[in-house]
Design an enzyme around this catalytic site. Structure first.
Site, PDB file in Angstrom:
ATOM      1  N   GLU A 132      16.006   5.362  -2.835  1.00 31.28           N
ATOM      2  CA  GLU A 132      16.078   4.164  -3.666  1.00 31.28           C
ATOM      3  C   GLU A 132      17.484   3.567  -3.632  1.00 31.28           C
ATOM      4  O   GLU A 132      17.657   2.349  -3.646  1.00 31.28           O
ATOM      5  CB  GLU A 132      15.700   4.508  -5.108  1.00 31.28           C
ATOM      6  CG  GLU A 132      14.221   4.860  -5.245  1.00 31.28           C
ATOM      7  CD  GLU A 132      13.920   5.712  -6.454  1.00 31.28           C
ATOM      8  OE1 GLU A 132      14.451   6.838  -6.522  1.00 31.28           O
ATOM      9  OE2 GLU A 132      13.180   5.264  -7.329  1.00 31.28           O
ATOM     10  N   ASN A 192       9.565  18.432  -2.224  1.00 35.85           N
ATOM     11  CA  ASN A 192       9.994  19.837  -2.207  1.00 35.85           C
ATOM     12  C   ASN A 192       8.947  20.880  -2.558  1.00 35.85           C
ATOM     13  O   ASN A 192       9.144  22.062  -2.268  1.00 35.85           O
ATOM     14  CB  ASN A 192      11.157  20.023  -3.208  1.00 35.85           C
ATOM     15  CG  ASN A 192      12.351  19.191  -2.825  1.00 35.85           C
ATOM     16  OD1 ASN A 192      12.910  19.376  -1.752  1.00 35.85           O
ATOM     17  ND2 ASN A 192      12.730  18.260  -3.683  1.00 35.85           N
ATOM     18  N   ARG A 250       9.509  23.291 -11.484  1.00 36.37           N
ATOM     19  CA  ARG A 250       9.907  24.627 -11.000  1.00 36.37           C
ATOM     20  C   ARG A 250       9.738  25.673 -12.092  1.00 36.37           C
ATOM     21  O   ARG A 250       9.193  26.751 -11.855  1.00 36.37           O
ATOM     22  CB  ARG A 250      11.367  24.608 -10.517  1.00 36.37           C
ATOM     23  CG  ARG A 250      11.529  24.019  -9.151  1.00 36.37           C
ATOM     24  CD  ARG A 250      12.949  23.710  -8.857  1.00 36.37           C
ATOM     25  NE  ARG A 250      13.439  22.620  -9.713  1.00 36.37           N
ATOM     26  CZ  ARG A 250      14.541  21.920  -9.498  1.00 36.37           C
ATOM     27  NH1 ARG A 250      15.311  22.210  -8.495  1.00 36.37           N
ATOM     28  NH2 ARG A 250      14.889  20.944 -10.290  1.00 36.37           N
ATOM     29  N   ASN A 307      22.504   4.093 -11.360  1.00 38.71           N
ATOM     30  CA  ASN A 307      21.177   4.248 -11.946  1.00 38.71           C
ATOM     31  C   ASN A 307      21.389   4.873 -13.323  1.00 38.71           C
ATOM     32  O   ASN A 307      21.671   6.062 -13.428  1.00 38.71           O
ATOM     33  CB  ASN A 307      20.354   5.163 -11.027  1.00 38.71           C
ATOM     34  CG  ASN A 307      18.923   5.309 -11.488  1.00 38.71           C
ATOM     35  OD1 ASN A 307      18.553   4.832 -12.564  1.00 38.71           O
ATOM     36  ND2 ASN A 307      18.116   5.979 -10.682  1.00 38.71           N
ATOM     37  N   GLY A 311       9.203  11.478 -13.439  1.00 32.95           N
ATOM     38  CA  GLY A 311       8.187  10.462 -13.632  1.00 32.95           C
ATOM     39  C   GLY A 311       7.361  10.442 -12.362  1.00 32.95           C
ATOM     40  O   GLY A 311       7.902  10.646 -11.274  1.00 32.95           O
ATOM     41  N   GLY A 359       7.914  13.021  -9.342  1.00 31.70           N
ATOM     42  CA  GLY A 359       9.176  13.612  -9.782  1.00 31.70           C
ATOM     43  C   GLY A 359       9.070  13.892 -11.265  1.00 31.70           C
ATOM     44  O   GLY A 359       8.006  14.299 -11.739  1.00 31.70           O
ATOM     45  N   HIS A 419       8.604   2.421 -10.036  1.00 23.62           N
ATOM     46  CA  HIS A 419       8.938   3.168  -8.820  1.00 23.62           C
ATOM     47  C   HIS A 419       8.760   2.281  -7.591  1.00 23.62           C
ATOM     48  O   HIS A 419       8.540   2.770  -6.487  1.00 23.62           O
ATOM     49  CB  HIS A 419       8.037   4.416  -8.639  1.00 23.62           C
ATOM     50  CG  HIS A 419       8.303   5.514  -9.618  1.00 23.62           C
ATOM     51  ND1 HIS A 419       7.297   6.335 -10.078  1.00 23.62           N
ATOM     52  CD2 HIS A 419       9.448   5.937 -10.200  1.00 23.62           C
ATOM     53  CE1 HIS A 419       7.822   7.209 -10.927  1.00 23.62           C
ATOM     54  NE2 HIS A 419       9.128   6.990 -11.019  1.00 23.62           N
ATOM     55  N   ARG A 444      20.151  -0.232 -10.584  1.00 21.70           N
ATOM     56  CA  ARG A 444      18.690  -0.107 -10.640  1.00 21.70           C
ATOM     57  C   ARG A 444      18.260  -0.633 -12.007  1.00 21.70           C
ATOM     58  O   ARG A 444      18.758  -0.176 -13.041  1.00 21.70           O
ATOM     59  CB  ARG A 444      18.271   1.351 -10.500  1.00 21.70           C
ATOM     60  CG  ARG A 444      16.784   1.501 -10.583  1.00 21.70           C
ATOM     61  CD  ARG A 444      16.370   2.922 -10.359  1.00 21.70           C
ATOM     62  NE  ARG A 444      14.936   3.048 -10.467  1.00 21.70           N
ATOM     63  CZ  ARG A 444      14.328   4.157 -10.806  1.00 21.70           C
ATOM     64  NH1 ARG A 444      15.022   5.252 -11.037  1.00 21.70           N
ATOM     65  NH2 ARG A 444      13.023   4.207 -10.876  1.00 21.70           N
ATOM     66  N   ARG A 482       5.860  12.609 -20.123  1.00 24.70           N
ATOM     67  CA  ARG A 482       5.024  11.456 -20.504  1.00 24.70           C
ATOM     68  C   ARG A 482       3.551  11.794 -20.392  1.00 24.70           C
ATOM     69  O   ARG A 482       3.128  12.452 -19.440  1.00 24.70           O
ATOM     70  CB  ARG A 482       5.321  10.251 -19.611  1.00 24.70           C
ATOM     71  CG  ARG A 482       6.699   9.719 -19.791  1.00 24.70           C
ATOM     72  CD  ARG A 482       6.896   8.454 -18.963  1.00 24.70           C
ATOM     73  NE  ARG A 482       8.294   8.289 -18.663  1.00 24.70           N
ATOM     74  CZ  ARG A 482       8.782   7.953 -17.480  1.00 24.70           C
ATOM     75  NH1 ARG A 482       7.973   7.720 -16.466  1.00 24.70           N
ATOM     76  NH2 ARG A 482      10.070   7.839 -17.308  1.00 24.70           N
ATOM     77  N   HIS A 536       4.633   9.141  -5.565  1.00 18.90           N
ATOM     78  CA  HIS A 536       6.015   9.423  -5.991  1.00 18.90           C
ATOM     79  C   HIS A 536       5.896  10.417  -7.140  1.00 18.90           C
ATOM     80  O   HIS A 536       5.478  10.065  -8.239  1.00 18.90           O
ATOM     81  CB  HIS A 536       6.683   8.121  -6.444  1.00 18.90           C
ATOM     82  CG  HIS A 536       8.081   8.320  -6.954  1.00 18.90           C
ATOM     83  ND1 HIS A 536       9.196   7.839  -6.299  1.00 18.90           N
ATOM     84  CD2 HIS A 536       8.553   8.958  -8.052  1.00 18.90           C
ATOM     85  CE1 HIS A 536      10.282   8.179  -6.962  1.00 18.90           C
ATOM     86  NE2 HIS A 536       9.919   8.853  -8.041  1.00 18.90           N
TER      87      HIS A 536
HETATM   88  P1  ADP Z   1      13.593  11.920 -11.393  1.00 15.77           P
HETATM   89  O1  ADP Z   1      12.298  11.260 -11.787  1.00 15.77           O
HETATM   90  O2  ADP Z   1      14.420  12.368 -12.558  1.00 15.77           O
HETATM   91  O3  ADP Z   1      14.364  11.209 -10.302  1.00 15.77           O
HETATM   92  P2  ADP Z   1      13.108  13.922  -9.338  1.00 15.77           P
HETATM   93  O4  ADP Z   1      12.498  13.038  -8.332  1.00 15.77           O
HETATM   94  O5  ADP Z   1      14.447  14.484  -9.074  1.00 15.77           O
HETATM   95  O6  ADP Z   1      13.071  13.301 -10.780  1.00 15.77           O
HETATM   96  O7  ADP Z   1      12.077  15.155  -9.548  1.00 15.77           O
HETATM   97  C1  ADP Z   1      12.287  16.154 -10.483  1.00 15.77           C
HETATM   98  C2  ADP Z   1      11.119  17.128 -10.400  1.00 15.77           C
HETATM   99  O8  ADP Z   1      11.076  17.678  -9.072  1.00 15.77           O
HETATM  100  C3  ADP Z   1      11.224  18.291 -11.368  1.00 15.77           C
HETATM  101  O9  ADP Z   1       9.966  18.541 -11.967  1.00 15.77           O
HETATM  102  C4  ADP Z   1      11.587  19.437 -10.443  1.00 15.77           C
HETATM  103  O10 ADP Z   1      11.113  20.671 -10.909  1.00 15.77           O
HETATM  104  C5  ADP Z   1      10.849  19.057  -9.178  1.00 15.77           C
HETATM  105  N1  ADP Z   1      11.375  19.805  -8.042  1.00 15.77           N
HETATM  106  C6  ADP Z   1      12.558  19.672  -7.428  1.00 15.77           C
HETATM  107  N2  ADP Z   1      12.686  20.622  -6.447  1.00 15.77           N
HETATM  108  C7  ADP Z   1      11.545  21.358  -6.462  1.00 15.77           C
HETATM  109  C8  ADP Z   1      11.052  22.458  -5.722  1.00 15.77           C
HETATM  110  N3  ADP Z   1      11.776  23.011  -4.765  1.00 15.77           N
HETATM  111  N4  ADP Z   1       9.824  22.949  -6.020  1.00 15.77           N
HETATM  112  C9  ADP Z   1       9.101  22.388  -7.009  1.00 15.77           C
HETATM  113  N5  ADP Z   1       9.499  21.336  -7.746  1.00 15.77           N
HETATM  114  C10 ADP Z   1      10.700  20.835  -7.475  1.00 15.77           C
END
Ligand code: ADP
Length: 403
Positions: A383, A334, A284, A7, A211, A209, A180, A91, A240, A207
């Site tokens: 994924e 999370n 976080r 990826n 993004g 994260g 996604h 990907r 974004r 989804h």
């Molecule tokens: P990507 O789109 O890069 O794959 P991820 O799915 O890994 O991203 O998500 C990253 C996001 O998830 C970040 O904003 C990170 O702070 C958040 N994140 C990861 N673990 C935690 C947690 N324990 N509590 C709050 N946010 C979290």
């Protein structure tokens, strides 16, 4: 059969090596900060200690070299020779209107990917770099591209057509593609299984994260989704902007004297949670700042909750109801507090939230109370596994004599 899944991001290369006999991950990792100061590799074998190595990595070809040297290391390597890898799954983000189904990568496929790069200028170039780096460094290993847009091909025209002059759709294929898709497809399928495979289902998958996108999924098929022509539309994300009044774009370009490329960069890399909070793009960090009293950080969190609820509400209305909400990706899997805030606003849809069950991270858990009319689940996305499965399936069709 061993499949390496890659990826490629603009400055990162994530990898996972699978043994497809039992779909087990052998090792996974990430080359980070490619072309930047502090580049390094994180190598995590499933049966050993995580290893971090600082290395100068100037480009994606060097990143592949580094991954292969770690994979073939005499002490901790997972394979002995390049030939131990049977196939590579990439990907791919945006294949335009022609590249939709998983496909064996050929020179024609790369040319097509390049020709639609204008549709995803921030996403396709790194993915093409990753593919070309493999061609150069790992010649002869069959490669398959799996597209983020595929799952959303079932959207009806009322979901994907923008209210612009129709000729832009005809001439330039300007429409909602949605992204996604690999993740939304995987978690919604798991959700249907967890619900006992009902004959009909209306699922809203979040989804969330770096993004973030929300998808409305009817009977297992994408009905609508918040990302659009590019991954820029929808919720406010890490960097974004998501949904804004399009007039703001021309207004800011005039006020600040920005070119279209510079404006693209503002919308993609300086906006969203980072733009609002001024603290970070990482949830976080933003939550820590908000707890310490930073008002803009608190505002960023509240806008994120509002955006999620906004799309869930809209999609519930569009589907005439909703049976289950799914949370996935970094924040969705999370962030206990964020899920609780979103779920509490969904009581009007019949969600009885279970705060005890919600006290989980990265596990498949139902977080609605028994008997809740609207059910809610945390379902970790996978994924890479989907890409590995699709890679095997394409090779079985195209190289049937080998596999
Ligand atoms: P990507 O789109 O890069 O794959 P991820 O799915 O890994 O991203 O998500 C990253 C996001 O998830 C970040 O904003 C990170 O702070 C958040 N994140 C990861 N673990 C935690 C947690 N324990 N509590 C709050 N946010 C979290």
């Amino acid at each position: 059969m061993k499949v390496l899944v890659l990826n490629s991001g603009s400055s990162s290369l994530k990898f996972q090596l699978f043994d497809m006999e039992n779909e087990a991950v052998i090792v996974k990792g990430d080359v980070e900060k490619i072309g930047l100061d502090g580049s390094h590799i994180v190598y995590s074998p499933m049966d050993g200690e995580k290893i971090i190595r600082q290395r100068n990595v100037a480009n994606h070809a060097e990143a592949i070299d580094l991954v292969m040297s770690m994979l073939m290391d005499k002490k901790f390597g997972a394979i002995k020779a390049v030939a131990d890898i049977d196939a590579i799954g990439h990907r791919a983000i945006h294949g335009g209107t022609k590249l939709i189904e998983p496909v064996l990568i050929t020179a024609d496929v790369i040319r097509e990917l390049e020709s639609v790069s204008y549709m995803a200028p921030l996403h396709n170039p790194p993915s093409i770099l990753g593919i070309k780096a493999c061609q150069e460094k790992l010649p002869g290993i069959p490669m398959v591209a799996v597209f983020d847009t595929q799952f959303h091909q079932t959207m009806p025209m009322i979901s994907y057509l923008y209210a612009l002059p129709y000729e832009y759709y005809e001439k330039y294929k300007v429409r909602r593609y949605g992204f996604h898709g690999i993740s939304h497809g995987y978690v919604s399928q798991r959700c249907i299984e967890l619900m006992g495979k009902p004959s009909t289902s209306r699922i809203i998958s979040c989804h969330m994260g770096n993004g973030s996108s929300v998808a409305a999924i009817r009977d297992g098929k994408s009905w609508n989704t918040s990302m659009g022509f590019t991954p820029l539309e929808g919720m406010a994300m890490g960097t974004r902007a998501g949904q804004i009044d399009p007039s703001i774009i021309t207004f800011i370009m005039q006020q600040e004297g920005l070119t279209s490329k510079e404006m693209d960069e503002v919308l993609s890399t300086k906006s969203g949670l980072l733009g609002i909070s001024g603290v970070s793009s990482d949830m976080r960090d933003i939550e820590v700042a908000a707890q310490a009293g930073n008002e803009r950080a608190a505002l960023a969190c509240s806008i994120f909750v509002k955006d999620a609820v906004h799309y869930i509400g809209a999609y519930a209305a569009e589907m005439g109801g909703v049976d289950a909400i799914v949370f996935t990706a970094g924040i969705g899997e999370n962030d206990i507090a964020m899920r609780a805030r979103i779920c509490k606003q969904l009581a009007f849809l019949g969600l009885e939230f279970d705060p005890v069950a919600n006290n989980c991270r990265g596990e498949e858990v139902e977080i609605s109370a028994p008997g809740s009319r609207l059910r809610a689940f945390v379902i970790p996305t996978n994924e890479e596994l989907v890409i590995a499965r699709e890679t095997v399936s394409v090779l079985r069709k195209t190289h049937y004599y080998l596999y």
